[in-house]
Design a protein around this motif. Structure first.
Motif, PDB file in Angstrom:
ATOM      1  N   ASP A   1       4.787  -6.909   4.995  1.00  0.00           N
ATOM      2  CA  ASP A   1       3.574  -7.264   5.727  1.00  0.00           C
ATOM      3  C   ASP A   1       2.342  -6.880   4.913  1.00  0.00           C
ATOM      4  O   ASP A   1       2.165  -5.719   4.550  1.00  0.00           O
ATOM      5  N   PRO A   2       1.468  -7.862   4.644  1.00  0.00           N
ATOM      6  CA  PRO A   2       0.251  -7.539   3.884  1.00  0.00           C
ATOM      7  C   PRO A   2      -0.824  -6.934   4.774  1.00  0.00           C
ATOM      8  O   PRO A   2      -0.817  -7.170   5.985  1.00  0.00           O
ATOM      9  N   PRO A   3      -1.718  -6.153   4.171  1.00  0.00           N
ATOM     10  CA  PRO A   3      -1.711  -5.762   2.757  1.00  0.00           C
ATOM     11  C   PRO A   3      -0.629  -4.710   2.499  1.00  0.00           C
ATOM     12  O   PRO A   3      -0.358  -3.868   3.350  1.00  0.00           O
ATOM     13  N   ALA A   4      -0.020  -4.806   1.335  1.00  0.00           N
ATOM     14  CA  ALA A   4       1.068  -3.895   0.983  1.00  0.00           C
ATOM     15  C   ALA A   4       0.906  -3.425  -0.458  1.00  0.00           C
ATOM     16  O   ALA A   4       0.419  -4.169  -1.316  1.00  0.00           O
ATOM     17  N   VAL A   5       1.303  -2.192  -0.700  1.00  0.00           N
ATOM     18  CA  VAL A   5       1.285  -1.613  -2.042  1.00  0.00           C
ATOM     19  C   VAL A   5       2.652  -1.010  -2.311  1.00  0.00           C
ATOM     20  O   VAL A   5       3.172  -0.240  -1.494  1.00  0.00           O
ATOM     21  N   VAL A   6       3.236  -1.369  -3.455  1.00  0.00           N
ATOM     22  CA  VAL A   6       4.601  -0.960  -3.786  1.00  0.00           C
ATOM     23  C   VAL A   6       4.589  -0.133  -5.061  1.00  0.00           C
ATOM     24  O   VAL A   6       4.131  -0.599  -6.115  1.00  0.00           O
ATOM     25  N   GLY A   7       5.087   1.100  -4.983  1.00  0.00           N
ATOM     26  CA  GLY A   7       5.240   1.947  -6.156  1.00  0.00           C
ATOM     27  C   GLY A   7       6.663   1.856  -6.659  1.00  0.00           C
ATOM     28  O   GLY A   7       7.601   2.180  -5.932  1.00  0.00           O
TER      29      GLY A   7
ATOM     30  N   ALA B   1      -4.923  -8.197  -3.956  1.00  0.00           N
ATOM     31  CA  ALA B   1      -3.818  -9.098  -3.644  1.00  0.00           C
ATOM     32  C   ALA B   1      -3.134  -8.677  -2.346  1.00  0.00           C
ATOM     33  O   ALA B   1      -3.239  -7.520  -1.915  1.00  0.00           O
ATOM     34  N   ASN B   2      -2.420  -9.585  -1.738  1.00  0.00           N
ATOM     35  CA  ASN B   2      -1.697  -9.257  -0.510  1.00  0.00           C
ATOM     36  C   ASN B   2      -0.661  -8.163  -0.747  1.00  0.00           C
ATOM     37  O   ASN B   2      -0.419  -7.320   0.118  1.00  0.00           O
ATOM     38  N   ARG B   3      -0.042  -8.206  -1.933  1.00  0.00           N
ATOM     39  CA  ARG B   3       0.968  -7.198  -2.280  1.00  0.00           C
ATOM     40  C   ARG B   3       0.714  -6.747  -3.711  1.00  0.00           C
ATOM     41  O   ARG B   3       0.687  -7.568  -4.626  1.00  0.00           O
ATOM     42  N   VAL B   4       0.542  -5.456  -3.891  1.00  0.00           N
ATOM     43  CA  VAL B   4       0.195  -4.879  -5.189  1.00  0.00           C
ATOM     44  C   VAL B   4       1.381  -4.077  -5.706  1.00  0.00           C
ATOM     45  O   VAL B   4       1.993  -3.300  -4.963  1.00  0.00           O
ATOM     46  N   LEU B   5       1.705  -4.273  -6.976  1.00  0.00           N
ATOM     47  CA  LEU B   5       2.792  -3.539  -7.630  1.00  0.00           C
ATOM     48  C   LEU B   5       2.207  -2.490  -8.569  1.00  0.00           C
ATOM     49  O   LEU B   5       1.337  -2.800  -9.380  1.00  0.00           O
ATOM     50  N   LEU B   6       2.698  -1.257  -8.471  1.00  0.00           N
ATOM     51  CA  LEU B   6       2.228  -0.159  -9.309  1.00  0.00           C
ATOM     52  C   LEU B   6       3.408   0.493 -10.014  1.00  0.00           C
ATOM     53  O   LEU B   6       4.471   0.700  -9.408  1.00  0.00           O
ATOM     54  N   GLU B   7       3.220   0.851 -11.274  1.00  0.00           N
ATOM     55  CA  GLU B   7       4.223   1.665 -11.962  1.00  0.00           C
ATOM     56  C   GLU B   7       4.010   3.123 -11.593  1.00  0.00           C
ATOM     57  O   GLU B   7       2.904   3.655 -11.737  1.00  0.00           O
TER      58      GLU B   7
END
Length: 304
Positions: free
Chosen positions: A90-96, A200-206
């Protein structure tokens, strides 16, 4: 402990805190500790969910990939399920994600990270070929002196080369099976590499658990590796997270469940996924590292 002067509320593409964290706009957070084991990815890949609302981080109990609704058992099924889970978050979402997103700049010929990402499926046939090719490119870049070199962010946190024997399968499968399809389909965007990714609706982070501990809890990565299998160490780290002013765990049985899961997971993968979620949640709250201007933009940096 890294000082506050090294963090700010500015995104890499010039924006401020990326998501509205008011009570009306909770942000979905996922922390993923990846395993690329052919036989045990479903057991050793762990996920922690959280939400950030009005700056407060509500953690849920970590769980292994095999507990996802599709009950994946093979490595391919695990990555397929993770990709779908991220794409449908579900946005907004942030993924580590606890995996390298890039390679050292000296061995990358493409002009930017997105161009490099597009070449991954064509250049590397599998994980073994990925490592072999990276070794060959490194030898060429160093005049034959070395087979492995570090990114700037790896040097900073005592990390491993992305194609080191302990990491290369995770790096390859994260790139090939997650980043390439998610970015190509615009289901998610990788920050700080892509312009506009911060909104962005979904953000990817290292992320990198040892970096989180070194920066926030003053636990160096070498100490972390040595102590990783000690339940008392895992409980002590968890206590510091759960007692943070930013963290809420509601209802109380959830806190008990989190403590039990983290203490009982001898490999420490549950804790690593929670640390990845914590780093992603910190990014949502605007508490993030500034760009290391000494590092090439194509390498990005580790979020903690």
């Amino acid at each position: 402990m890294r000082s506050d002067s090294t963090r700010d509320n500015t995104s890499a593409d010039g924006g401020s805190t990326p998501h509205d964290t008011s009570a009306e706009a909770p942000v979905t957070v996922l922390g993923v500790d990846l395993s690329a084991s052919a036989s045990a990815a479903h057991q050793k890949t762990w996920i922690t969910r959280a939400t950030v609302t009005d700056g407060a981080v509500a953690l849920q109990s970590p769980f292994p990939a095999r507990a996802l609704p599709s009950e994946p058992r093979s490595r391919d099924a695990v990555f397929d399920t993770l990709r779908q889970t991220i794409a449908e978050a579900d946005p907004p979402a942030v993924v580590g994600l606890d995996a390298p997103f890039s390679l050292p700049d000296p061995i990358v010929e493409e002009p930017d990270w997105r161009a490099f990402l597009e070449t991954v499926p064509d250049i590397f046939s599998d994980a073994d070929d990925f490592q072999t090719t990276c070794h060959r490119l490194t030898e060429r870049a160093t005049g034959g002196d070395r087979k492995e070199i570090l990114r700037r962010c790896d040097e900073r946190f005592d990390g491993l080369c992305p194609y080191n024997r302990f990491v290369f399968r995770i790096t390859y499968h994260a790139l090939q099976d997650l980043l390439v399809p998610l970015v190509r389909s615009d289901a998610a965007a990788a920050w700080p590499f892509q312009p506009g990714a911060a909104t962005a609706n979904r953000v990817l982070l290292e992320t990198y658990p040892a970096a989180v501990l070194a920066s926030r809890l003053a636990v160096r990565s070498t100490t972390y590796k040595d102590a990783h299998d000690d339940p008392a160490f895992r409980r002590a780290v968890l206590d510091q997270i759960l007692t943070s002013d930013a963290v809420t765990v509601d209802p109380q049985p959830t806190a008990t469940a989190i403590r039990s899961v983290v203490a009982d997971d001898a490999g420490g993968d549950a804790l690593d996924s929670l640390l990845a979620a914590w780093a992603a949640a910190a990014w949502v709250r605007g508490d993030r590292p500034t760009t290391d201007h000494r590092a090439p933009p194509s390498e990005g940096f580790i979020h903690y």
